[in-house]
Structures are given as structure tokens and as C-alpha cells.
Motif scaffolding. Sequence first.
Motif, PDB file in Angstrom:
ATOM      1  N   ILE A  94       0.160 -15.764  -7.046  1.00  0.00           N
ATOM      2  CA  ILE A  94       0.662 -14.379  -7.127  1.00  0.00           C
ATOM      3  C   ILE A  94       1.465 -13.999  -5.885  1.00  0.00           C
ATOM      4  O   ILE A  94       1.034 -14.267  -4.757  1.00  0.00           O
ATOM      5  CB  ILE A  94      -0.523 -13.410  -7.300  1.00  0.00           C
ATOM      6  CG1 ILE A  94      -1.203 -13.666  -8.654  1.00  0.00           C
ATOM      7  CG2 ILE A  94      -0.059 -11.951  -7.198  1.00  0.00           C
ATOM      8  CD1 ILE A  94      -2.468 -12.877  -8.878  1.00  0.00           C
ATOM      9  N   PHE A 111       2.023 -11.205  -3.847  1.00  0.00           N
ATOM     10  CA  PHE A 111       1.357  -9.896  -3.722  1.00  0.00           C
ATOM     11  C   PHE A 111       2.302  -8.776  -3.314  1.00  0.00           C
ATOM     12  O   PHE A 111       2.087  -7.631  -3.687  1.00  0.00           O
ATOM     13  CB  PHE A 111       0.153 -10.007  -2.780  1.00  0.00           C
ATOM     14  CG  PHE A 111      -1.027 -10.639  -3.472  1.00  0.00           C
ATOM     15  CD1 PHE A 111      -1.774  -9.915  -4.390  1.00  0.00           C
ATOM     16  CD2 PHE A 111      -1.358 -11.964  -3.249  1.00  0.00           C
ATOM     17  CE1 PHE A 111      -2.844 -10.495  -5.058  1.00  0.00           C
ATOM     18  CE2 PHE A 111      -2.416 -12.558  -3.910  1.00  0.00           C
ATOM     19  CZ  PHE A 111      -3.164 -11.817  -4.823  1.00  0.00           C
ATOM     20  N   LEU A 114       3.873  -7.701  -6.430  1.00  0.00           N
ATOM     21  CA  LEU A 114       2.903  -6.965  -7.256  1.00  0.00           C
ATOM     22  C   LEU A 114       2.758  -5.529  -6.757  1.00  0.00           C
ATOM     23  O   LEU A 114       2.792  -4.575  -7.547  1.00  0.00           O
ATOM     24  CB  LEU A 114       1.545  -7.685  -7.243  1.00  0.00           C
ATOM     25  CG  LEU A 114       0.404  -6.912  -7.915  1.00  0.00           C
ATOM     26  CD1 LEU A 114       0.681  -6.680  -9.397  1.00  0.00           C
ATOM     27  CD2 LEU A 114      -0.926  -7.639  -7.749  1.00  0.00           C
ATOM     28  N   LYS A 115       2.628  -5.385  -5.427  1.00  0.00           N
ATOM     29  CA  LYS A 115       2.447  -4.027  -4.868  1.00  0.00           C
ATOM     30  C   LYS A 115       3.653  -3.152  -5.204  1.00  0.00           C
ATOM     31  O   LYS A 115       3.510  -1.974  -5.504  1.00  0.00           O
ATOM     32  CB  LYS A 115       2.250  -4.106  -3.356  1.00  0.00           C
ATOM     33  CG  LYS A 115       0.857  -4.578  -2.970  1.00  0.00           C
ATOM     34  CD  LYS A 115       0.730  -4.655  -1.457  1.00  0.00           C
ATOM     35  CE  LYS A 115      -0.463  -5.488  -1.063  1.00  0.00           C
ATOM     36  NZ  LYS A 115      -0.448  -5.882   0.340  1.00  0.00           N
ATOM     37  N   THR A 149      -7.250 -15.861  -4.250  1.00  0.00           N
ATOM     38  CA  THR A 149      -6.245 -15.101  -5.005  1.00  0.00           C
ATOM     39  C   THR A 149      -6.910 -13.984  -5.809  1.00  0.00           C
ATOM     40  O   THR A 149      -6.435 -12.846  -5.818  1.00  0.00           O
ATOM     41  CB  THR A 149      -5.472 -16.042  -5.958  1.00  0.00           C
ATOM     42  OG1 THR A 149      -4.900 -17.071  -5.164  1.00  0.00           O
ATOM     43  CG2 THR A 149      -4.395 -15.333  -6.731  1.00  0.00           C
ATOM     44  N   LYS A 207      -8.159 -11.218  -3.541  1.00  0.00           N
ATOM     45  CA  LYS A 207      -7.050 -10.415  -3.031  1.00  0.00           C
ATOM     46  C   LYS A 207      -6.485  -9.509  -4.142  1.00  0.00           C
ATOM     47  O   LYS A 207      -6.196  -8.343  -3.904  1.00  0.00           O
ATOM     48  CB  LYS A 207      -5.961 -11.365  -2.510  1.00  0.00           C
ATOM     49  CG  LYS A 207      -5.081 -10.735  -1.496  1.00  0.00           C
ATOM     50  CD  LYS A 207      -4.330 -11.759  -0.687  1.00  0.00           C
ATOM     51  CE  LYS A 207      -3.233 -11.037   0.087  1.00  0.00           C
ATOM     52  NZ  LYS A 207      -2.237 -11.918   0.631  1.00  0.00           N
ATOM     53  N   LEU A 208      -6.399 -10.075  -5.332  1.00  0.00           N
ATOM     54  CA  LEU A 208      -5.900  -9.285  -6.462  1.00  0.00           C
ATOM     55  C   LEU A 208      -6.819  -8.085  -6.702  1.00  0.00           C
ATOM     56  O   LEU A 208      -6.364  -6.951  -6.899  1.00  0.00           O
ATOM     57  CB  LEU A 208      -5.835 -10.177  -7.715  1.00  0.00           C
ATOM     58  CG  LEU A 208      -5.405  -9.511  -9.010  1.00  0.00           C
ATOM     59  CD1 LEU A 208      -4.013  -8.917  -8.905  1.00  0.00           C
ATOM     60  CD2 LEU A 208      -5.443 -10.516 -10.177  1.00  0.00           C
ATOM     61  N   VAL A 218      -6.164  -5.436  -4.086  1.00  0.00           N
ATOM     62  CA  VAL A 218      -4.891  -4.729  -4.309  1.00  0.00           C
ATOM     63  C   VAL A 218      -5.039  -3.728  -5.459  1.00  0.00           C
ATOM     64  O   VAL A 218      -4.592  -2.579  -5.375  1.00  0.00           O
ATOM     65  CB  VAL A 218      -3.748  -5.747  -4.597  1.00  0.00           C
ATOM     66  CG1 VAL A 218      -2.498  -5.051  -5.108  1.00  0.00           C
ATOM     67  CG2 VAL A 218      -3.437  -6.561  -3.350  1.00  0.00           C
TER      68      VAL A 218
END
Length: 398
Positions: free
Chosen positions: A157, A159, A162-163, A190, A193-194, A197
Amino acid sequence: MLSKDMINLGQVRSVIREMFEYGNKRAAEIGRENVFDYSLGNPSVPAPEIVNETLIDLLKNEDPVAIHSYSSAPGDPTVRAAIANNLNKEYGTDFSAGNIYITSGAAAALSITFKALAEENDEFIVFAPFFPEYRVFIENTGAKLKMVKCREDDFQIDFEALKNALNKNTKAVVINSPCNPSGVVFNEDTISKLAAVLSDAEKEFGHPIFLISDEPYRELVYDNITVPFVPNYYENTIVCYSFSKSLSIPGERIGYILISNKSTSPELIFEAVAGAGRALGYVCASSLFQKLIPVCMGKTADISIYKKNRDLLCDALTEYGYTLPSPDGAFYLFIKALENDANRFCENAKKFELLLVPGDSFGYPGYVRISYCVSTEQIIKSLPAFKKLADSYRNGEF
Ligand code: PLP
């Protein structure tokens, strides 16, 4: 007069199907054994013995009417409880039958889940490369699919991307690990962390953001890789599981939706799922195959064959100069095409009877998917063709 969108969906055959049909045509012309068809993700190893034994036992010994009757719409309560208990034993959770809705495979699980969650202006984030049917299922609800590309160096990912994609309209994020088409598995780091977030985004936007984990390949991992169990990392998780690939029974259409008991109002989500199943016309999943689950859950087809195929292909392709992300799971390789246009690369591959699928339909141009759920003989026989294809590019013939 008729729905233009549906006519369009019905008329436009998927690139994968096109390639498969081309393979059938070529097989009729030059013999099946001379066509190296890597287009479809149909399991190539038989279901484990216990599947057929259990079916025979059920047909012989269960009530002959009940075994073919409708079950209740969310599934037989004893089977739902058995699924919950099995998950609890495996992952230390405390689910009950009320968290499980049995479906006709992951396709139904996904379309029901999207339908249950989608409201006007909603967005569903998917990570590219992704299973192309996500777009069909999501757009059918009126919601929008928002694509976030995975990093090209490892297909994990991105990130930051994604953010940037998350906003007040984000209803859910979809993950598929092990991934079709990249074969990549999201590791514990991962997933943690996902989860962090998404939790931050829930606070920022003031509403739940669901994590939909599409898991038809959960058990198909190699080299002692473990697949994190997503509900243990993020509360608002909905798992869409399928027995299609683990038990090699894709045509039998059986899977389930798991609504985490830790999610925001699980009972209400369950009701929305039941409503969506009803609205989409899913009366119940196959009664016979529901009854199979308590006996066969946790068993798999012989996946050592896939590992053998993967190792043979990976080693040879790397030697010939192809590059690909770490293929830790599922039965797909996602190789970088030897030119920018993956469609043209696939056309050139056809000259060597290699049928590959361009990454464009998975939202990732420049790559091609190889489904290695084929016979090991096909793999061995096709290696010189992969070498000739690479040599032709190296020699400037294409
Ligand atoms: N999700 C992914 C990523 C898939 O690859 C597939 C099938 O290939 C599905 C969902 C649908 O699976 P099922 O046969 O359970 O409907």
C-alpha cells in the motif's frame, strides 16, 4: 427501452474471457497441448477427497427433502455457528452465528456488502491492481470506485496516496490479500498501519470507515507466510470469504460474510446485509454446500501443486529477465511487460501461443497477469516460449 448500463455490461466481454475464448479457438486449430493458456483463475487441482465423501454422506444419510430445501436467508443457523466457532478457534475471536451471513461465493458476498453500505455520494477505495468485478459491483450500487495504486517497487500500500484519497465520502476501503492479480500478501506491518490510518480518518471525518477484506485466497500462501486476520487489527472490518479456491469448488458458489462483532452496530450492519441480499435476489446459498462447511472448513485442496508451478515459473522467468512482485500467495504472477503497452505485449505473446492478460483491466497498465493454476506439464512446455518472447524483445524484433 432497456437499461443501457446493463446492455453495456452484457455486451462487453471481460479481457480475461476474450483471451480464454481465443485459447479455445486456437486449441481447436493446433491442439490444446500446444496452447499455453494462462488466462483464467479456475483452480486446477481437484477438491480434497473429503469434499466428495461428505457430499455422498449427506446425500445418503440426511433427510432427502431437507437437504435440498431452502435454508433461512442468512444461512442454516447451525452452519453459521460452526463457521463462527471455527474462526474463534483459529483466530482467538468471539464471533457467533449472528456475525455470519452465508453467500453464493465471494462475488455475492462483495456485491451484498457494497449494496448494504452504499449511500448517495459514497466512495469505495480499492488498491490497484484489483479484481475487475469490484468496479461492476460498486458502480451498480450508485457509489463511486476510487482507485489508489500500490507502490510499484513491492505492490504494497502507498499510504501517502491512501491518505490523499480518504475524504468525508469514503464509506469503505477494500483489500484483497493474497491478491488477484499480483500474488502479493499484505503483512502484519501493512495491516497495522492501514488500521491506524483508517482509525485516524474515522476520527477526522466523524463516521465509520469500513475495511472490506476480500479473502478467496486466504489459505493459498507459500513458504510459511502468514496472512494477518484483519478483524483482529481493525474493528470496522467486514470479511468476504469464499471456499471457491481453498476447496477447489468455484462452480458450487459458497462463501460467507463475516461482520466483526467489534464493529459499530454489528446488528444493524447484519440487517443491512440481509436487506441487500434480499434486494439482489439471493434467496439463500446452496443448502447442500452449506452442510458441507462444518466438515470441510479449514481443509484445502493440495496447494503444493501451485507452489511447484509458481517456483518453476518464477525461477525461469526471472532468469529470462522478467521482473515481478513477490508472489507469496494466490495463483497469479504479475510480470512487468517488456514494453509500456501491455496489450501489445500480450498480442506479441500470442505469437508464441502464450495467453496472458494485460494489467489494464486490473487498473495497472504496463503489467500482465499469469494464472499458474494450470498443469505443471503446461508450465514446463511453455518455458521456451517465454524465453523466445524475451529474446525477441531483446533482439529488437518487436
Ligand atoms: N475476489 C477475487 C479477488 C477473486 O479473484 C474472485 C474470483 O476469482 C472473487 C472475488 C469471486 O470469487 P467467488 O468464486 O467466490 O465468487
